[in-house]
Design a protein around this motif. Structure first.
Motif, mmCIF file in Angstrom:
data_model
loop_
_atom_site.group_PDB
_atom_site.id
_atom_site.type_symbol
_atom_site.label_atom_id
_atom_site.label_comp_id
_atom_site.label_asym_id
_atom_site.label_seq_id
_atom_site.Cartn_x
_atom_site.Cartn_y
_atom_site.Cartn_z
ATOM 1 N N SER A 1 0.854 -1.174 0.000
ATOM 2 C CA SER A 1 0.000 0.000 0.000
ATOM 3 C C SER A 1 0.893 1.227 0.000
ATOM 4 N N HIS A 2 0.573 2.192 -0.833
ATOM 5 C CA HIS A 2 1.383 3.399 -0.867
ATOM 6 C C HIS A 2 0.762 4.534 -0.070
ATOM 7 N N ASP A 3 -0.519 4.402 0.284
ATOM 8 C CA ASP A 3 -1.173 5.467 1.039
ATOM 9 C C ASP A 3 -1.906 4.956 2.279
ATOM 10 N N GLY A 4 -1.794 3.682 2.569
ATOM 11 C CA GLY A 4 -2.456 3.121 3.732
ATOM 12 C C GLY A 4 -3.902 2.738 3.495
ATOM 13 N N VAL A 5 -4.429 3.057 2.310
ATOM 14 C CA VAL A 5 -5.827 2.754 2.000
ATOM 15 C C VAL A 5 -5.910 1.795 0.825
ATOM 16 N N GLN A 6 -5.242 2.147 -0.260
ATOM 17 C CA GLN A 6 -5.303 1.337 -1.464
ATOM 18 C C GLN A 6 -4.377 0.126 -1.360
#
Length: 102
Positions: free
Chosen positions: A66-71
């Motif tokens: 995950s690069h943003d903690g969501v996706q």
């Protein structure tokens, strides 16, 4: 003679399993370092398959990050022995900022 062949087969099987484990541990350490450098969160790693490419046996690993903690995204790592041949990640899109139009 049969006992000797049995022991040799057992030894070769053990060496093969040991090499697979060693390669998996190397992939894990390498991907942890890679994701830390790219500011990704590494979620999981798994060996996908083996294949022949350019006359050598390559191990194909897939990893989730995950690069943003969501996706949630999936990348690929190709190893020849304990050497990285290729790593690929998808093109990552950032959500629009507050001043950008949708």
């Amino acid at each position: 003679m049969a006992e000797l062949l049995g022991l040799l087969a057992l030894f070769l099987l053990g060496a093969g399993v040991w090499q697979l484990r060693r390669q998996s541990e190397f992939a894990g350490r390498w991907l942890q370092h890679y994701c830390k450098r790219q500011q990704f969160q590494l979620l999981s790693i798994y060996r996908y398959r083996f294949c022949w490419r350019k006359g050598r046996l390559l191990a194909h690993f897939r990893f989730e990050f995950s690069h943003d903690g969501v996706q949630h995204n999936e990348g690929e790592l190709w190893l020849a022995g304990l050497r990285v041949v290729e790593v690929s990640v998808p093109v990552l899109r950032e959500p629009p900022g507050p001043f950008e139009e949708l």
